[in-house]
Design a protein around this motif. Sequence first.
Motif, PDB file in Angstrom:
ATOM      1  N   LYS A 246       0.816  -1.215   0.000  1.00  0.00           N
ATOM      2  CA  LYS A 246       0.000   0.000   0.000  1.00  0.00           C
ATOM      3  C   LYS A 246       0.855   1.273   0.000  1.00  0.00           C
ATOM      4  N   PHE A 247       1.984   1.195   0.680  1.00  0.00           N
ATOM      5  CA  PHE A 247       2.826   2.388   0.811  1.00  0.00           C
ATOM      6  C   PHE A 247       3.624   2.671  -0.461  1.00  0.00           C
ATOM      7  N   LYS A 248       3.608   1.718  -1.380  1.00  0.00           N
ATOM      8  CA  LYS A 248       4.350   1.940  -2.632  1.00  0.00           C
ATOM      9  C   LYS A 248       3.415   1.901  -3.828  1.00  0.00           C
ATOM     10  N   ALA A 249       2.147   2.145  -3.557  1.00  0.00           N
ATOM     11  CA  ALA A 249       1.145   1.923  -4.602  1.00  0.00           C
ATOM     12  C   ALA A 249       0.818   3.153  -5.434  1.00  0.00           C
ATOM     13  N   ARG A 250       1.217   4.324  -4.969  1.00  0.00           N
ATOM     14  CA  ARG A 250       0.842   5.528  -5.719  1.00  0.00           C
ATOM     15  C   ARG A 250       1.622   5.620  -7.028  1.00  0.00           C
ATOM     16  N   ILE A 251       1.084   6.381  -7.962  1.00  0.00           N
ATOM     17  CA  ILE A 251       1.723   6.484  -9.283  1.00  0.00           C
ATOM     18  C   ILE A 251       3.117   7.107  -9.167  1.00  0.00           C
ATOM     19  N   LYS A 252       3.329   7.938  -8.132  1.00  0.00           N
ATOM     20  CA  LYS A 252       4.649   8.567  -7.991  1.00  0.00           C
ATOM     21  C   LYS A 252       5.747   7.508  -7.843  1.00  0.00           C
ATOM     22  N   ILE A 253       5.427   6.414  -7.156  1.00  0.00           N
ATOM     23  CA  ILE A 253       6.427   5.354  -6.960  1.00  0.00           C
ATOM     24  C   ILE A 253       6.713   4.668  -8.306  1.00  0.00           C
ATOM     25  N   LEU A 254       5.658   4.463  -9.087  1.00  0.00           N
ATOM     26  CA  LEU A 254       5.842   3.837 -10.404  1.00  0.00           C
ATOM     27  C   LEU A 254       6.692   4.723 -11.317  1.00  0.00           C
ATOM     28  N   VAL A 255       6.365   6.012 -11.333  1.00  0.00           N
ATOM     29  CA  VAL A 255       7.107   6.935 -12.203  1.00  0.00           C
ATOM     30  C   VAL A 255       8.573   6.963 -11.777  1.00  0.00           C
ATOM     31  N   LYS A 256       8.809   6.975 -10.484  1.00  0.00           N
ATOM     32  CA  LYS A 256      10.185   6.996  -9.988  1.00  0.00           C
ATOM     33  C   LYS A 256      10.910   5.706 -10.365  1.00  0.00           C
ATOM     34  N   ALA A 257      10.215   4.587 -10.172  1.00  0.00           N
ATOM     35  CA  ALA A 257      10.859   3.285 -10.425  1.00  0.00           C
ATOM     36  C   ALA A 257      11.197   3.124 -11.904  1.00  0.00           C
ATOM     37  N   LEU A 258      10.302   3.545 -12.776  1.00  0.00           N
ATOM     38  CA  LEU A 258      10.543   3.365 -14.220  1.00  0.00           C
ATOM     39  C   LEU A 258      11.457   4.447 -14.775  1.00  0.00           C
ATOM     40  N   GLY A 259      11.399   5.618 -14.143  1.00  0.00           N
ATOM     41  CA  GLY A 259      12.052   6.791 -14.742  1.00  0.00           C
ATOM     42  C   GLY A 259      11.033   7.427 -15.672  1.00  0.00           C
ATOM     43  N   ILE A 260      11.081   8.735 -15.783  1.00  0.00           N
ATOM     44  CA  ILE A 260      10.023   9.419 -16.538  1.00  0.00           C
ATOM     45  C   ILE A 260      10.056   9.033 -18.029  1.00  0.00           C
ATOM     46  N   ASP A 261      11.218   8.769 -18.567  1.00  0.00           N
ATOM     47  CA  ASP A 261      11.278   8.450 -20.000  1.00  0.00           C
ATOM     48  C   ASP A 261      10.608   7.112 -20.305  1.00  0.00           C
ATOM     49  N   GLU A 262      10.885   6.125 -19.469  1.00  0.00           N
ATOM     50  CA  GLU A 262      10.263   4.821 -19.675  1.00  0.00           C
ATOM     51  C   GLU A 262       8.757   4.904 -19.392  1.00  0.00           C
ATOM     52  N   PHE A 263       8.417   5.669 -18.375  1.00  0.00           N
ATOM     53  CA  PHE A 263       6.984   5.836 -18.076  1.00  0.00           C
ATOM     54  C   PHE A 263       6.284   6.453 -19.290  1.00  0.00           C
ATOM     55  N   ARG A 264       6.895   7.501 -19.838  1.00  0.00           N
ATOM     56  CA  ARG A 264       6.305   8.177 -21.005  1.00  0.00           C
ATOM     57  C   ARG A 264       6.191   7.207 -22.176  1.00  0.00           C
ATOM     58  N   ARG A 265       7.233   6.416 -22.360  1.00  0.00           N
ATOM     59  CA  ARG A 265       7.220   5.460 -23.479  1.00  0.00           C
ATOM     60  C   ARG A 265       6.023   4.510 -23.346  1.00  0.00           C
ATOM     61  N   ARG A 266       5.803   4.030 -22.124  1.00  0.00           N
ATOM     62  CA  ARG A 266       4.681   3.111 -21.924  1.00  0.00           C
ATOM     63  C   ARG A 266       3.339   3.806 -22.130  1.00  0.00           C
ATOM     64  N   VAL A 267       3.278   5.040 -21.694  1.00  0.00           N
ATOM     65  CA  VAL A 267       2.026   5.796 -21.889  1.00  0.00           C
ATOM     66  C   VAL A 267       1.768   5.974 -23.387  1.00  0.00           C
ATOM     67  N   GLU A 268       2.809   6.343 -24.105  1.00  0.00           N
ATOM     68  CA  GLU A 268       2.637   6.580 -25.550  1.00  0.00           C
ATOM     69  C   GLU A 268       2.255   5.271 -26.261  1.00  0.00           C
ATOM     70  N   GLU A 269       2.844   4.189 -25.802  1.00  0.00           N
ATOM     71  CA  GLU A 269       2.540   2.887 -26.405  1.00  0.00           C
ATOM     72  C   GLU A 269       1.061   2.553 -26.192  1.00  0.00           C
ATOM     73  N   GLU A 270       0.601   2.790 -24.983  1.00  0.00           N
ATOM     74  CA  GLU A 270      -0.795   2.522 -24.660  1.00  0.00           C
ATOM     75  C   GLU A 270      -1.706   3.487 -25.426  1.00  0.00           C
ATOM     76  N   TRP A 271      -1.241   4.714 -25.504  1.00  0.00           N
ATOM     77  CA  TRP A 271      -2.038   5.762 -26.165  1.00  0.00           C
ATOM     78  C   TRP A 271      -2.262   5.441 -27.645  1.00  0.00           C
ATOM     79  N   ALA A 272      -1.272   4.771 -28.248  1.00  0.00           N
ATOM     80  CA  ALA A 272      -1.385   4.446 -29.670  1.00  0.00           C
ATOM     81  C   ALA A 272      -2.680   3.674 -29.954  1.00  0.00           C
ATOM     82  N   HIS A 273      -3.151   2.895 -28.965  1.00  0.00           N
ATOM     83  CA  HIS A 273      -4.398   2.135 -29.166  1.00  0.00           C
ATOM     84  C   HIS A 273      -5.637   3.009 -28.991  1.00  0.00           C
ATOM     85  N   LEU A 274      -5.454   4.125 -28.317  1.00  0.00           N
ATOM     86  CA  LEU A 274      -6.620   4.944 -27.934  1.00  0.00           C
ATOM     87  C   LEU A 274      -6.753   6.210 -28.771  1.00  0.00           C
TER      88      LEU A 274
END
Length: 550
Positions: A246-274
């Motif tokens: 629960k303490f590591k569940a917020r999106i801030k932890i995900l963004v930090k863990a992936l790094g903003i560039d990788e996070f953005r890449r995944r968002v863009e990849e997902e966005w391509a479908h939408l």
Amino acid sequence: MYRYDTHDQTLVDERVAQFRDQMRRYLEGKISDEEFLPLRVQNGLYVQRYAPMLRIAIPYGMLAAYQLRKLGEIAARYDRGYGHFTTRTNLQLNWPKMEDVPDILADLASVQMHAIQTSGNDIRNTSTDQFSGIAADEQVDPRPWCELIRQWSTFHPEFAYLPRKFKIAVTGAEEDRAAIQVHDVGLRFWRDDAGEVRVKVLAGGGLGRTPMIGNTVCEDLPWQHLLTYLEAILRVYNQFGRRDNKFKARIKILVKALGIDEFRRRVEEEWAHLKDGPQTLTDEAVAAVADHFVDPERREIGTEAIEAYETLRADNRAFGRFVTNNVTDHKVPGYKAVTLSLKRREHSPGDVTSEQMAAIADLADEFSYGELRVTHEQNLVLTDVAVDRIEELWQRLDELGLANPTVGTLADLICCPGGDYCSLANAKSIPVAQSIQERFEDLDFLYDLGPLELNISGCMNACGHHHVGHIGILGVDKKGEEYYQISLGGSQGNESSLGKILGPSFYREDVPGVIDKLLQVYVGERTPDETFLDTYRRIGLKPFKERVYA
Ligand code: HEM
Ligand code: SF4
């Protein structure tokens, strides 16, 4: 003001009926506590220290006078005659009876209000600039965009069980008054050289246990893609956000863990479908919502009236004070926004009685075209007051105890309910707020200190935004005893920063004295026109620390 259409009303009414049945079955013992929990939290119902707590949504902080009047009636009928405005521009009732909650929700539905998604791991109430639609520095009015986000996020079937709660803040002005850098997603609407609306998208900000400033995912998203892009971000979060801790569940932890560039890449990849899919916004769709936010038919204010107001302001010291701190410029000459301070020594910050709610609703009808805003600093705003009526309004507010001329000063502090109400608290926070207000009530002194934000939270969840206070106070528990840790240099706005901890924590009774010493350092060190934050940024923590722990 957005008015429900039949779809909105039907959804909300059906939800009341559904919850009434769930509550009945729970009270009859047919649903266990565990089964009831997700049902109640998605309807804003917490089980708290002394009683249940109900959190009522005020979408993007906009409130009509008739809604505030109803909130006052609800607080009188089902609670102890007051409500608490929070840093997420919601209203909390601290003492409702469990079995009354379906009736409260039905009363709310009668004025187009609800408590849906004010709790739970879903997309929470979107917040924005309290001056949206009237701010002189606004490039884009955020209200229609907020409403589109509300319609998209409420009951979104895919995002009802996210890894954790999700908060979106929006601004369309030059100065960020919505704290977008410390939200899960922050949106800044702006216009490009051709005048087209674009959106800067931030993700991964947040306070609480691991405070973080958000990162830019996209600088210049064309408005048509607002919802599909948000959907892509939420999908990435829903899929990869941590559900094991629960303490590591917020999106801030995900963004930090992936790094903003990788996070953005995944968002863009997902966005391509939408992208360019059915949720792409059109001129018609946006116009249909924007039509709800028409300007009131403001009476014309002549230069004479404006001059008379300026003269009065200069001649009457008490009125001048009120104007300096509580009155804000408006995009229309002759009009102002007036902030009502909900910070008075005898009440908890953000608390308003039922009688005051009724009276404020009347004032909104009389002076501000029936409209109000809630601020994340826990105050209320009348958005459209003609300058020739401000003095009368000021006197009426004074009679209600709501004309405290201290907005933006040390006395306008933000404070969570803390140990007096909240079961998660490590320490009380309201008595700390009160002792500081008591110690520093000399108006001349407060004015001399200039803009100063002091924020108090009763535990590290940071509901009182202590990380972004110029002075932040955090309640901590050490072997069952309450202490207070102080941090300096936090700030919200365009240049958000997180405060730095001063050193070992203090007893409650010592806090006002410590604040006094911090202020003395500032007053001694400041150059002319330097604010507390400027001085801190120039001289750093050390001189403050030396003085306090000398
Ligand atoms: C029933 C009482 C409350 C409970 C159980 C509660 C719970 C929490 C928790 C667990 C967090 C930490 C989130 C995290 O780190 O992931 C949090 C943060 C927060 N809460 Fe509360 N809270 C309560 C009351 C309030 C009140 C009264 C306010 C407003 C005055 C508020 C506004 C916030 C805000 C703005 C945050 C900021 C952190 C963020 O979103 O990043 N909450 N709350
Ligand atoms: S900061 Fe802690 S004590 Fe204060 S309201 Fe939030 S959870 Fe409760």
